[in-house]
Design a protein around this motif. Structure first.
Motif, PDB file in Angstrom:
ATOM      1  N   TYR A  83      39.885  45.700  38.478  1.00 46.36           N
ATOM      2  CA  TYR A  83      39.005  45.108  39.488  1.00 46.36           C
ATOM      3  C   TYR A  83      39.783  44.922  40.779  1.00 46.36           C
ATOM      4  O   TYR A  83      40.897  44.403  40.782  1.00 46.36           O
ATOM      5  CB  TYR A  83      38.484  43.757  38.999  1.00 46.36           C
ATOM      6  N   LYS A  84      39.194  45.357  41.873  1.00 46.00           N
ATOM      7  CA  LYS A  84      39.774  45.186  43.201  1.00 46.00           C
ATOM      8  C   LYS A  84      39.046  44.010  43.842  1.00 46.00           C
ATOM      9  O   LYS A  84      37.954  44.164  44.390  1.00 46.00           O
ATOM     10  CB  LYS A  84      39.609  46.448  44.046  1.00 46.00           C
ATOM     11  N   GLU A  85      39.649  42.835  43.734  1.00 43.77           N
ATOM     12  CA  GLU A  85      38.963  41.607  44.133  1.00 43.77           C
ATOM     13  C   GLU A  85      38.549  41.604  45.601  1.00 43.77           C
ATOM     14  O   GLU A  85      37.432  41.213  45.935  1.00 43.77           O
ATOM     15  CB  GLU A  85      39.856  40.402  43.835  1.00 43.77           C
ATOM     16  N   GLU A 132      37.283  38.556  35.274  1.00 45.22           N
ATOM     17  CA  GLU A 132      37.121  37.148  34.907  1.00 45.22           C
ATOM     18  C   GLU A 132      36.362  36.340  35.950  1.00 45.22           C
ATOM     19  O   GLU A 132      35.585  35.458  35.614  1.00 45.22           O
ATOM     20  CB  GLU A 132      38.491  36.504  34.696  1.00 45.22           C
ATOM     21  N   ASP A 133      36.605  36.630  37.229  1.00 47.73           N
ATOM     22  CA  ASP A 133      35.998  35.836  38.300  1.00 47.73           C
ATOM     23  C   ASP A 133      34.828  36.519  38.994  1.00 47.73           C
ATOM     24  O   ASP A 133      34.354  36.039  40.019  1.00 47.73           O
ATOM     25  CB  ASP A 133      37.068  35.478  39.338  1.00 47.73           C
ATOM     26  N   ALA A 137      28.583  39.629  38.614  1.00 50.63           N
ATOM     27  CA  ALA A 137      28.479  40.750  37.667  1.00 50.63           C
ATOM     28  C   ALA A 137      28.126  40.256  36.274  1.00 50.63           C
ATOM     29  O   ALA A 137      27.254  40.825  35.611  1.00 50.63           O
ATOM     30  CB  ALA A 137      29.793  41.524  37.634  1.00 50.63           C
ATOM     31  N   TRP A 138      28.786  39.192  35.826  1.00 51.74           N
ATOM     32  CA  TRP A 138      28.510  38.645  34.495  1.00 51.74           C
ATOM     33  C   TRP A 138      27.054  38.219  34.392  1.00 51.74           C
ATOM     34  O   TRP A 138      26.376  38.511  33.404  1.00 51.74           O
ATOM     35  CB  TRP A 138      29.426  37.452  34.200  1.00 51.74           C
ATOM     36  N   TYR A 152      36.579  36.122  28.208  1.00 48.94           N
ATOM     37  CA  TYR A 152      37.529  35.013  28.165  1.00 48.94           C
ATOM     38  C   TYR A 152      36.816  33.685  28.386  1.00 48.94           C
ATOM     39  O   TYR A 152      36.973  32.753  27.632  1.00 48.94           O
ATOM     40  CB  TYR A 152      38.625  35.212  29.223  1.00 48.94           C
ATOM     41  N   VAL A 153      36.021  33.630  29.415  1.00 50.16           N
ATOM     42  CA  VAL A 153      35.331  32.387  29.740  1.00 50.16           C
ATOM     43  C   VAL A 153      34.300  32.058  28.672  1.00 50.16           C
ATOM     44  O   VAL A 153      34.180  30.920  28.246  1.00 50.16           O
ATOM     45  CB  VAL A 153      34.669  32.487  31.132  1.00 50.16           C
ATOM     46  N   VAL A 154      33.576  33.060  28.214  1.00 47.24           N
ATOM     47  CA  VAL A 154      32.570  32.843  27.180  1.00 47.24           C
ATOM     48  C   VAL A 154      33.228  32.306  25.913  1.00 47.24           C
ATOM     49  O   VAL A 154      32.738  31.374  25.294  1.00 47.24           O
ATOM     50  CB  VAL A 154      31.814  34.155  26.879  1.00 47.24           C
ATOM     51  N   ARG A 155      34.367  32.860  25.552  1.00 47.88           N
ATOM     52  CA  ARG A 155      35.053  32.452  24.329  1.00 47.88           C
ATOM     53  C   ARG A 155      35.622  31.047  24.431  1.00 47.88           C
ATOM     54  O   ARG A 155      35.650  30.313  23.471  1.00 47.88           O
ATOM     55  CB  ARG A 155      36.220  33.401  24.025  1.00 47.88           C
TER      56      ARG A 155
END
Length: 163
Positions: A83-85, A132-133, A137-138, A152-155
């Motif tokens: 990912y290219k933030e 992650e951030d 998209a999520w 990661y966040v979901v878990r």
């Protein structure tokens, strides 16, 4: 990773082991002896260029082991790695130091790629489909797909703090 319809845990373990051995053999045959080396997290590490190439290798191993139609695929995309933030885009050629920024894709395009792949392959679960951030998209993917989504966040967000 794969998800099976094995009747017991011990059968699922056996099936997984058999598919892994077939996968390792196929990788060595197709990509050379070094492709059978163990990569990150215990997987084989051939020099794959496209998602389809990897999924063809996996589905071929499942078929060789005799479990076609009895096993599905769970992918760990680890998309934070590409990912290219700053640009809010995903670089599928991220291992190439001279990757062409005009070919980087949006989260919508990446979501469409996952859906296209799932129409061709038995994909049922995707871990870390987006950075992650990349909350937009999520949220988009959660609303527009029917995959099991693991991240990661979901878990970790819903677990109580450690004692």
């Amino acid at each position: 990773m794969w998800h099976s319809q094995a009747p017991t845990f011990s059968e699922a373990l056996r099936w997984g082991s058999e598919v892994y051995q077939k996968l390792k053999s196929r990788a060595k045959k197709q990509y050379g002896q070094s492709a059978g080396n163990v990569g990150d997290e215990g997987g084989v590490a051939p020099d794959i260029q496209t998602p389809e190439e990897a999924l063809d290798l996996i589905t071929g191993a499942i078929k060789d082991a005799g479990y076609e139609g009895k096993m599905n695929i769970a992918m760990d995309v680890a998309s934070s790695e590409f990912y290219k933030e700053k640009e809010k885009k995903y670089d599928l050629d991220f291992k190439n130091p001279e990757s062409d920024p005009s070919k980087w894709i949006t989260y919508e395009q990446l979501a469409d790629l996952y859906k296209t792949l799932a129409s061709k392959y038995p994909i049922v679960s995707i871990e870390d489909p987006f950075a992650e951030d990349d909350w937009e998209a999520w949220s988009y993917f959660f609303k527009t797909s029917d995959f099991q989504i693991v991240g990661y966040v979901v878990r970790h967000s819903f677990l109580p703090p450690p004692c």
